[in-house]
Scaffold this active site. Structure first.
Site, short mmCIF file in Angstrom:
data_model
loop_
_atom_site.label_atom_id
_atom_site.label_comp_id
_atom_site.label_asym_id
_atom_site.label_seq_id
_atom_site.Cartn_x
_atom_site.Cartn_y
_atom_site.Cartn_z
N ASP A 55 28.38 39.00 19.58
CA ASP A 55 27.79 38.20 18.52
C ASP A 55 26.46 37.66 19.03
O ASP A 55 26.20 37.68 20.23
CB ASP A 55 28.74 37.06 18.15
CG ASP A 55 28.35 36.37 16.85
OD1 ASP A 55 27.38 36.83 16.22
OD2 ASP A 55 29.01 35.39 16.48
N ASP A 83 43.55 53.55 60.84
CA ASP A 83 43.99 52.77 59.69
C ASP A 83 43.59 51.31 59.81
O ASP A 83 43.17 50.69 58.83
CB ASP A 83 45.52 52.87 59.53
CG ASP A 83 45.95 54.22 58.98
OD1 ASP A 83 45.10 54.91 58.38
OD2 ASP A 83 47.12 54.59 59.16
N ASN A 133 46.02 57.61 64.41
CA ASN A 133 46.13 57.17 63.03
C ASN A 133 46.24 55.66 62.93
O ASN A 133 45.69 55.04 62.01
CB ASN A 133 47.34 57.82 62.35
CG ASN A 133 47.04 59.22 61.88
OD1 ASN A 133 46.35 59.43 60.89
ND2 ASN A 133 47.54 60.21 62.60
N ASN A 188 41.78 67.56 58.41
CA ASN A 188 42.70 67.55 59.55
C ASN A 188 43.72 68.66 59.49
O ASN A 188 44.14 69.21 60.52
CB ASN A 188 43.41 66.20 59.63
CG ASN A 188 42.50 65.10 60.13
OD1 ASN A 188 41.44 65.38 60.69
ND2 ASN A 188 42.90 63.86 59.92
N ASP A 235 34.09 34.76 20.56
CA ASP A 235 34.77 33.49 20.78
C ASP A 235 35.42 32.93 19.53
O ASP A 235 35.95 31.82 19.55
CB ASP A 235 33.79 32.45 21.34
CG ASP A 235 32.64 32.17 20.38
OD1 ASP A 235 32.57 32.84 19.33
OD2 ASP A 235 31.82 31.28 20.68
N GLU A 279 48.78 55.38 54.14
CA GLU A 279 49.67 54.23 53.97
C GLU A 279 48.94 52.94 53.64
O GLU A 279 49.55 51.99 53.15
CB GLU A 279 50.54 54.03 55.23
CG GLU A 279 49.76 53.80 56.51
CD GLU A 279 49.34 55.11 57.18
OE1 GLU A 279 48.70 55.04 58.23
OE2 GLU A 279 49.66 56.18 56.64
N ASP A 297 37.03 37.41 15.93
CA ASP A 297 36.80 38.36 17.02
C ASP A 297 38.10 38.84 17.68
O ASP A 297 38.07 39.73 18.52
CB ASP A 297 35.92 37.73 18.11
CG ASP A 297 34.55 37.36 17.59
OD1 ASP A 297 33.97 38.15 16.84
OD2 ASP A 297 34.06 36.26 17.93
#
Length: 906
Positions: free
Chosen positions: A373, A745, A741, A716, A648, A331, A652
């Site tokens: 460039d 977490d 858990n 698990n 730039d 989650e 380009d």
């Protein structure tokens, strides 16, 4: 006064259609009406249009502009922006993992409203959603702040008062209003819908509206015209320039007839906004997410059935199945991904790198080829006029004078070389420029011709009569200008340019190129039949005057920066429109192995397969036009590379869009900045290198969490299946699984703030779905081995083998399971030996310690009885330490084998 505001469409879609279809139909109707209005504007004369928007060729006053900005609003269209905070909060809970947890909480509440598991699930849902919301909210605010560092402006002509002379100055595009008079030049984005008042050789790139990649020529006009021919499509009108397009060459003046949502582009913008195309990384995360959900949907019913049949208590089996489902649900994954990207963007901003699109961070880390460039990246971008030479290579003030006149009188896109010529005039005593000349016309620069011309009126006296003579002065690339020359000036005399002399002057230019100088040719032509307008066709029969040679020295740190990129696994390819000799000299000076320089025209006759092979072995491309640049980028991508493009200029823009990650600078032309994904606040490869490292860190921390979660969940499942099949009671209460858990977490929330090993940052990183699957099935089952070992210890050593002693068994497995899950993070986060060769960041260390202490404290805490825990005997802990040490040792051994076998870890 008519302000040309659009009418609201009255045609509604049939009520039977879906909401999406109705919205599409309404957008189409609005776009059609706006198009009809613009077509009408195109057909009317320029004078009528100026009257309708209540303005004049001199533009609005500042006061009028302020009132119209208040009336019409900001000149912006619908675009991706963060929604209101409450909508963003609701969206944070809109992911499949949250939906799974909410469904499981509802089932638990339906079964027992007083079940504490409902509270724990609610806490997990709340933490996941709130943290994701906070990260995305902060990310949006940070992104907005960063984007303000990169402003896009346009040249607008306004007056201080009704009787004042007009002044042209730069204003932010969002402050343009109807009635403004806008000046356009090559490289400009067109800020709003404009009716062109005057134009000269104007070519506009309209790919954003028409899909046509080639620029479209607009009509040349010098005074407000009588209107265009009737057309139903405003994109095709040759006297309209529409928002969303850009000037590729030429100059123009236009009056704004619509801004923001009232523009043709704005009328379509509602259908253009939405989710951006997903990158490989986005797709990969989504695939892994749904793989884990499918895995859960298959395994949880199996666990439920096994427990139901073997224990006979279906209610407990259901609760246990729900707890297992929670354990298999990652989650926190959406929050971790959001936090990683947000933190990466902020960290990169501190290194002078502005991220316009967050997902570009992953592509920056994956980049293995950078096309750039040379000007400003390899060189100082500090161009100075080094010498002005006649056709024999001797300094000649007349050459400087003509070069100055060309640079001084042009109104189009002035570059650094033009400014260098202007700056040099004050230093040269032999050059005298006075009021002898006035502007007649110009033929603006474009990247196909690679030259520009001005036509000046030279006033002179002949006897008693005044004679006005027109002279064309052309300046540009040597090859292009020489092709147009038939004569040359030799010590004050005009002589025919024979083949021998052509070879001689070409050698003069090449000699200067080999010294690292960029050379432009200067030529003139006296017009026999003066007139008001001139075209490209008039650039013929020129007389070569001489050359201007410019020096742009290599950067002192360019070689070190290039070596730094090479050490990070990034190959640098120079793709420049400059002369091949200059490019080769500069590249050699900064340590690039030049090899064979390939010229842009040489790529035109190659098919895609041949170009792929050529691009792979070529380091320097010279004399490359915009189309060729983009094609080289696509060829490298087709060869399996993740390509970055640093540019730039307007030439380009196409390559920036086609590259996996377009990189520009804040001093770039508007269209280049708009096309880029990432903006450098300093045009420096060292800055880019730091951005690459941050991109790889961001990607690595995300992959780290995904592999931890996937392998842990996979292991698990085996542990639960074994325990459910052979133990006569629940191996762990549902509430225990939920608490485990929750603690795990929370501990993982620090993952985005972890550091990555230097070895990981040395190579480009990309998404590898196959590698994640292989990692999951290899590392995951290791935890099951030691879970089963703890089952046997609790069963045989501590005699926790009956329902009467099940709480001891469950407490023992809870502590081992939580501590092994938490500590294995440190095994997985690095390919080295954890704690000895590689240590996690302090936030990760702190969260690890807190999780471990929480796991050890709970069986002895006041909460123990309500959660089903019992105090563990002191003799349990040596066994626990032994199991954890064995677990870490085996994991390290398997890690070593895995790296040797597959050559990678994270």
């Amino acid at each position: 006064m008519t302000m040309l505001t659009p009418r609201t469409p009255t045609t509604l879609a049939p009520p039977g259609r879906s909401r999406r279809e109705r919205k599409a139909a309404e957008l189409q109707a609005r776009t059609r009406l706006v198009g009809e209005r613009l077509a009408g504007i195109s057909a009317r004369s320029g004078v009528e249009v100026l009257q309708e928007v209540d303005t004049s060729p001199a533009g609005l006053t500042h006061a009028e502009a302020a009132l119209r900005l208040e009336r019409h609003g900001s000149n912006t269209v619908a675009h991706e922006r963060a929604p209101r905070w409450y909508l963003q909060l609701a969206k944070a809970y809109g992911n499949p993992f949250i939906a799974v947890l909410v469904l499981l909480a509802a089932v638990m509440y339906w079964q027992d409203p007083g079940d504490p598991g409902v509270v724990i699930l609610s806490v997990m849902v709340g933490i996941s959603g709130l943290l994701r919301f906070w990260q995305e909210f902060r990310s949006g605010r940070a992104a907005d702040a960063l984007k303000k560092l990169v402003t896009t402006t346009c040249a607008v002509q306004r007056r201080a008062g009704s009787g004042s002379a007009p002044t042209t100055f730069e204003v932010p595009m969002d402050q343009v209003v109807p009635g403004d008079v806008v000046k356009l030049a090559a490289g400009d984005l067109i800020p709003a819908d404009l009716r062109i008042v005057t134009a000269k050789d104007l070519n506009v790139g309209q790919a954003a509206l028409s899909g046509e990649s080639l620029p479209v020529a607009k009509a040349d006009t010098r005074t407000p015209d009588l209107g265009g021919q009737g057309t139903t499509d405003p994109v095709e009108a040759d006297n309209l320039a529409l928002m969303g397009t850009s000037v590729t060459s030429g100059t123009a003046t236009g009056v704004v007839v619509a801004t923001g949502a009232d523009t043709y582009f704005g009328s379509m913008a509602g259908s253009l906004v939405g989710e951006r195309p997903q990158t490989n990384f986005d797709t990969g995360v989504r695939k892994v997410s749904f793989l884990l959900i499918r895995f859960m949907l298959v395994m949880v019913p199996v666990v439920f059935m096994i427990n139901g049949f073997t224990k006979g208590d279906w209610d407990e089996a259901l609760l246990f199945g729900i707890a297992v489902a929670v354990g298999l649900t990652p989650e926190m994954l959406p929050m971790v991904v959001s936090a990683n990207l947000a933190r990466g963007a902020v960290a990169m901003s501190r290194r002078k790198v502005v991220v316009k699109r967050l997902n570009a961070i992953q592509n920056l880390g994956a980049m293995d080829v950078l096309c750039t460039d040379k000007t400003g990246t390899l060189t100082e971008d500090r161009i100075a006029l080094d010498r002005y030479l006649d056709v024999h290579g001797d300094e000649d003030g007349e050459v400087l004078e003509y070069g100055y006149l060309n640079a001084r009188f042009q109104t189009g896109l002035k570059n650094l070389m033009d400014q260098a010529v202007i700056d040099r005039v004050g230093e040269a005593e032999e050059v005298v420029v006075d009021a002898r000349f006035s502007m007649v016309d110009e033929i603006p620069f474009d990247f196909a011709r690679r030259r520009m011309s001005v036509v000046l009126c030279r006033n002179s006296l002949v006897g008693d009569f005044g004679r006005r003579e027109h002279i064309m002065i052309t300046k540009g690339a040597v090859e292009e200008v020489l092709d147009l020359c038939t004569h040359m000036t030799d010590r004050g005399e005009t002589v025919e340019l024979t083949e021998q002399l052509r070879w001689h002057v070409t050698r003069i230019a090449e000699d200067n190129n080999r010294q690292g100088l960029r050379v432009l040719a200067v030529a003139t032509r006296t017009i026999d039949s003066p007139r008001e307008t001139y075209t490209v066709a008039d650039e013929d029969g020129l007389t070569l005057v001489g050359f201007l040679a410019f020096l742009d020295p290599p950067k002192a740190d360019a070689a070190r920066a290039l070596q730094g990129l090479a050490d990070k696994g990034i190959a640098v390819k120079v793709v420049t429109g400059d002369n091949d000799l200059v490019a080769a000299r500069v590249c050699t000076d900064v340590g690039i192995d030049v090899g064979q320089v390939v010229l842009g025209p040489e790529t035109d006759d190659l098919d895609d397969t041949e170009l792929r092979a050529l691009a792979a072995r070529t380091t320097v491309f010279a004399k490359v036009n915009p189309v060729q640049k983009a094609r080289i980028v696509r060829a490298l991508q087709a060869d399996g590379h993740t390509v970055g493009f640093l540019g730039d200029g307007i030439n380009d823009a196409a390559a920036l869009r086609d590259a996996d990650v377009g990189i520009s600078v804040d001093t770039a032309v508007d269209v280049a900045k708009e096309s880029a994904d990432i903006i450098l606040l300093e045009k420096d490869l060292t800055v880019l290198e730091q951005g690459v490292l941050q991109g790889r860190t961001t990607f690595g921390n995300t992959i780290k969490y995904i592999k931890m979660t996937a392998s842990s969940n996979f292991g698990n499942v085996f542990s639960v299946l074994v325990a459910s099949a052979f133990i006569p009671f629940q191996p762990m209460l549902a509430i225990m699984l939920l608490v485990q858990n929750l603690v795990y977490d929370i501990a993982q929330l620090a993952t985005p703030w972890d550091r990555m090993d230097e070895e990981y940052l040395r190579r480009p990183r990309n998404w590898d779905a196959k590698g994640i699957g292989r990692f999951m099935v290899t590392i995951g089952p290791i935890s099951s081995i030691f879970d089963i070992a703890m089952f046997l210890i609790m069963w045989h050593v501590f005699a926790a083998n009956s329902e009467a002693s099940q709480s001891l068994f469950q407490s023992g497995w809870f502590v081992e399971g939580l501590l092994s899950q938490t500590l294995i993070v440190h095994m997985i986060r690095t390919r080295k030996i954890p704690f000895i060769q590689s240590r996690a960041s302090w936030p990760v260390m702190v969260m690890t310690v807190l999780a471990v202490l929480t796991g050890l404290w709970l069986p002895f805490s006041p909460l123990a009885s309500s959660l089903g825990f019992v105090a563990l005997p002191a003799s349990y802990f040596p066994w626990l330490i032994g199991v954890l040490l064995a677990y870490c040792t085996l994991t390290q051994l398997v890690k070593t084998w895995y790296i040797r076998r597959y050559g990678s870890w994270l």
